[in-house]
Each structure stands twice: as C-alpha cells, then as structure tokens.
Design an enzyme around this catalytic site. Structure first.
Site, PDB file in Angstrom:
ATOM      1  N   THR A  80       0.888  -1.248  -0.081  1.00 53.94           N
ATOM      2  CA  THR A  80      -0.112  -0.052   0.129  1.00 53.94           C
ATOM      3  C   THR A  80       0.829   1.202   0.004  1.00 53.94           C
ATOM      4  O   THR A  80       0.559   2.276  -0.907  1.00 53.94           O
ATOM      5  CB  THR A  80      -0.997   0.078   1.304  1.00 53.94           C
ATOM      6  OG1 THR A  80      -1.796  -1.096   1.299  1.00 53.94           O
ATOM      7  CG2 THR A  80      -1.836   1.226   1.096  1.00 53.94           C
ATOM      8  N   ASN A 159      -5.966  -9.632  -7.215  1.00 57.20           N
ATOM      9  CA  ASN A 159      -5.957 -10.316  -5.752  1.00 57.20           C
ATOM     10  C   ASN A 159      -7.502 -10.978  -5.518  1.00 57.20           C
ATOM     11  O   ASN A 159      -7.706 -11.659  -4.633  1.00 57.20           O
ATOM     12  CB  ASN A 159      -5.795  -9.053  -4.556  1.00 57.20           C
ATOM     13  CG  ASN A 159      -6.682  -7.743  -4.851  1.00 57.20           C
ATOM     14  OD1 ASN A 159      -6.436  -7.264  -5.863  1.00 57.20           O
ATOM     15  ND2 ASN A 159      -7.382  -7.420  -3.945  1.00 57.20           N
ATOM     16  N   SER A 207       4.920  -6.912  -1.452  1.00 55.37           N
ATOM     17  CA  SER A 207       4.731  -6.939   0.283  1.00 55.37           C
ATOM     18  C   SER A 207       5.162  -8.298   0.423  1.00 55.37           C
ATOM     19  O   SER A 207       4.784  -9.215   0.009  1.00 55.37           O
ATOM     20  CB  SER A 207       3.381  -6.832   0.197  1.00 55.37           C
ATOM     21  OG  SER A 207       3.224  -6.575   1.628  1.00 55.37           O
ATOM     22  N   ALA A 208       5.774  -8.462   1.616  1.00 51.97           N
ATOM     23  CA  ALA A 208       6.224  -9.778   2.199  1.00 51.97           C
ATOM     24  C   ALA A 208       5.141 -10.796   2.854  1.00 51.97           C
ATOM     25  O   ALA A 208       5.089 -12.014   2.484  1.00 51.97           O
ATOM     26  CB  ALA A 208       6.933  -9.719   3.399  1.00 51.97           C
ATOM     27  N   CYS A 335      -9.477  -5.976   1.325  1.00 49.12           N
ATOM     28  CA  CYS A 335      -8.916  -4.730   1.614  1.00 49.12           C
ATOM     29  C   CYS A 335     -10.060  -3.734   1.351  1.00 49.12           C
ATOM     30  O   CYS A 335      -9.801  -2.537   1.766  1.00 49.12           O
ATOM     31  CB  CYS A 335      -7.894  -4.417   0.206  1.00 49.12           C
ATOM     32  SG  CYS A 335      -6.892  -5.575  -0.009  1.00 49.12           S
TER      33      CYS A 335
HETATM   34  C1  LIG Z   1      -2.566  -7.083  -0.565  1.00 46.13           C
HETATM   35  C2  LIG Z   1      -2.266  -6.333  -1.616  1.00 46.13           C
HETATM   36  C3  LIG Z   1      -2.070  -4.971  -1.691  1.00 46.13           C
HETATM   37  C4  LIG Z   1      -1.577  -4.133  -0.149  1.00 46.13           C
HETATM   38  O1  LIG Z   1      -0.376  -4.854   0.531  1.00 46.13           O
HETATM   39  P1  LIG Z   1      -0.148  -4.226   1.765  1.00 46.13           P
HETATM   40  O2  LIG Z   1       1.448  -4.727   2.200  1.00 46.13           O
HETATM   41  O3  LIG Z   1      -1.174  -5.274   2.705  1.00 46.13           O
HETATM   42  O4  LIG Z   1      -0.276  -2.788   2.325  1.00 46.13           O
HETATM   43  C5  LIG Z   1      -1.733  -4.202  -2.868  1.00 46.13           C
HETATM   44  N1  LIG Z   1      -1.964  -4.728  -3.795  1.00 46.13           N
HETATM   45  C6  LIG Z   1      -2.430  -6.105  -3.921  1.00 46.13           C
HETATM   46  C7  LIG Z   1      -2.747  -6.616  -5.457  1.00 46.13           C
HETATM   47  C8  LIG Z   1      -2.543  -6.860  -2.846  1.00 46.13           C
HETATM   48  O5  LIG Z   1      -2.965  -8.084  -2.904  1.00 46.13           O
END
Ligand SMILES: *Cc1c(COP(=O)(O)O)cnc(C)c1O
Length: 393
Positions: A80, A159, A207-208, A335
């Site tokens: 994010t 997602n 993101s991890a 989200c």
């Molecule tokens: C989970 C997700 C995010 C956000 O990631 P965070 O690390 O939780 O902020 C952004 N883009 C996609 C496609 C995601 O699946």
C-alpha cells in the site's frame, strides 16, 4: 471420510488476504530481534554495521528475484505504501505541467485510491475497463496514451480473481511510446516469473506478507537509471533509502522478506503445479454438485491458487458465516471489507449485483492439501443446498 490426520479446522483458504510466516522465514528473522538488533544506519559501530550488512544482503536477493539492481530496491511498510509512494511521488515530482496517467478498473484500492487522490490535485487519470474475463486489452493502452501521459499502472495478478494481465505486451507499448510503466506485483511475486528488464517495468510494488513473510514490510522497485526516475518522498526524516523513504529500517522484516522470496522462488515450479491441481480438484468437485456454478475471471490466465466462483441463489456472506467453523474464505477482497462495498472487480467483469453478492473467493496456499480440499468441497456443497432450500422453499 475426513478422518485424515492432516485435517485441522477451520481450513485456511484465504491466502490472497495474507499468509502465515513460513517457519524457515521466522527462523531467519529471530536473531535480528534480540542479538543483531542494531540500527542499519548506525555505521559507526559493529552492531549497526552488522544490521547494515544484513539489509544489503537482503536487498541484493530481492533485487535479483526481479532482475533489478539492488540500489533500485526501496523498503517500505508494505505494498500500500509502495503504491502510494510511486503514484503520488511521480505526480508530485512532475511540477505544474499537465500530467496524464492510465490505470485499470480492477486494480487494488492502494492503486486506485492513490490515483483518485492525485486526480483531486489536478492529475488526469484514465481508468480502462477489462473484458468479461478480467483481462485488459493492451491495444486500449496504446489508444489511451496522449502526448503528456506520464505513467501506465497495471497490476500483474489480481487479488480477487487471480487474473494475470499481459505485462509483456503493455511494457512493450510503454517502451515504444516512452511512458513509464508501473505494476502492482503483490500477488504475483514468487508465483510467476517477474523480470523488470524484460517486461520494461520501471516501478514495482510488492509485500512480504502475501508470500509467507511478515506483515509490515514491502518494497518499491524504482529505477534510478535508464531512465532515472524522480519521486517526491511521502515520509521525510533522516533521508534513509536514498532519500526516498525516511525512517529506521525494519531489519528483521527485511531479512524475512528476502528469505520468503528465496523459499518461494526455490519451490515455485513444483508448488504452483501442486496448487493448480488442488484448485482444479476443488473447482471440479464444486461444479459436479452445483452445475450452475460459474467461474469468475479467465480460466487459464490466472494464479494457480485462485478460485473465484459465483454460486447463483446464495448470498456469499451467509455461506461464509455458516461455514466459519470449517473454512476461512472470503467474499472478495480483505482490502475493501472496511467499506463493505460489493466487489468493484466483479462489477467490472459485468456481473450483476446479485451475481457479485453470490460470489466467493478461495485462495489456496502452502498449507493446503487434498484432505482440506475434499472437506471444503463437501461442506460447501451441503451448505449451498441448505441455503438454496431456505431461499426457494
Ligand atoms: C495485499 C495487496 C496490496 C496491499 O499490500 P499491503 O502490504 O497489505 O499494504 C496491494 N496490492 C495487491 C494486489 C494486494 O494483493
């Protein structure tokens, strides 16, 4: 039936929302909380230098995983923040001249809301539609590019429906037209091959915690040469991360992220094949007993562990609630649940409100096995029949 010793309830089938930390990742992280706790910016002493070395080793691993130079990897708190930094950072570095951006309706809110923000500040934003299977036609990008188009942002994998966008074709168009190309690769990292050079990607967010790493650590890949991209930082402070993102580095998180990538890439081929088989088994088992069930999103161009289906005649929230003791799955994205809006992704595919509210997402992952899939299919089929009897009769 279901006497399998592997079966522990509830079964976690929501790996798009988050994943557990892999024990191998945790093991790598633990020393960095207690013994090697130094501040990576304190290079005057051994504690700081040790932390700094660990961070730079992790940066190199993460860079290599997407074919990027380590100096182009910037650590953030998650995808994010990475998306915010990329989109707002480009716009705010661009000055007062007109700036146009192109994105897609099915993007994650981190991307869409960042674009909405800069739109309110004067940016022009074109939001392209997708086809009925969730795929963007690259030709639309070519047609939408204007003389002052600054950047195109298209996610690698969705997602909610797991759909993979044609990054290579879009990257080639951006190269030809000299437009920056950003991708939110949060769901794709570790699951499909990502090469920022081959794909002509200039900015990439990931993101991890979506790949069995810890929460609260992410990366923005941002090219510092050919072309050199300038971003205005969002967080000011000590000038960490080459001035892009100030703040003391999350050393255990960074080390864990690198280990999570190593593990995922090492097992990618076999694990994705295994997940695809389990996912297909789940889909077949459901479809056999619920013949009017419909797949949402492209059948082939999608993540191996993703299944998103519409079950006509049910309300997704009722099904999820009724099965809460057996399976953890979702009505779409974690989200946007805060907003309780029906999925903007499914709406973009052309589903009616009733179809959107009858759709559920399953995210299979590392812990998923055949016994779990079998049990999940069984209880879903039973519960769907029950809910339909209630609805019709
Ligand atoms: C989970 C997700 C995010 C956000 O990631 P965070 O690390 O939780 O902020 C952004 N883009 C996609 C496609 C995601 O699946």
């Amino acid at each position: 039936m279901n006497m399998s010793p592997q079966l522990r309830l509830p079964i976690y089938l929501d790996h798009h929302a988050t994943t557990p930390v892999d024990p191998r990742v945790l093991e790598t992280m633990i020393p960095f909380f207690t013994q090697m706790f130094g501040n990576a910016a304190s290079k005057d002493h051994a504690f700081g230098r040790e932390a700094h070395r660990a961070v730079e080793a992790a940066r190199a691993i993460i860079g290599r995983s997407i074919n990027a130079r380590p100096q182009d990897i910037c650590f953030t708190s998650g995808a994010t923040e990475s998306a915010n930094l990329a989109i707002k950072g480009i716009f705010h570095a661009g000055g007062a001249s007109p700036q146009h951006f192109i994105t897609v309706v099915t993007e994650h809110p981190a991307v869409l809301d960042s674009f909405r923000r800069i739109e309110s500040e004067g940016a022009e934003v074109t939001c392209l539609p997708v086809d009925g299977q969730g795929i963007l036609d690259p030709k639309q990008i070519a047609d939408a590019i204007r003389p002052h188009t600054k950047m195109v942002s298209v996610m690698a994998a969705n997602n909610e429906i797991g759909v993979l966008q044609p990054l290579k074709e879009i990257g080639a168009i951006c190269r030809e037209r000299s437009v920056l190309f950003m991708t939110d690769a949060t769901q794709a990292l570790g699951k499909i091959a990502l090469d920022v050079q081959a794909l002509n990607v200039h900015l990439l967010a990931c993101s991890a915690h979506k790949i069995y790493g810890p929460k609260g650590i992410g990366v923005l890949y941002c090219r510092r040469s050919s072309p050199k991209i300038s971003l205005r930082p969002i967080i000011d402070g000590g000038g960490h991360e080459r001035g892009l993102r100030s703040g003391t580095l999350n050393v255990p998180g960074i080390v864990g992220f690198a280990k999570a990538i190593e593990v995922s890439l090492g097992e990618m081929k076999t694990e994705q094949a295994r997940l695809r088989e389990l996912r297909d088994t789940l889909f077949q088992a459901l479809r056999q007993e619920i013949p009017d069930l419909k797949l949402n999103g492209h059948p082939d161009h999608r993540l191996a562990g993703n299944l998103n289906v519409c079950i006509p005649g049910i309300v997704n929230e009722s099904l999820i609630l009724a099965l809460a003791d057996d399976i953890a799955f979702s009505a779409g994205s974690a989200c946007t649940t805060a907003a309780a809006d029906p999925s903007h992704v499914l709406k973009a595919l052309g589903l009616s409100s009733a179809e959107v509210n009858a759709s559920v997402r399953f995210g299979l992952g590392r812990s998923t096995n055949a016994a779990e899939v079998q049990h999940a299919a069984l209880v879903i089929v039973e519960q769907v029949a029950k809910l339909r009897r209630l609805a019709f009769g």
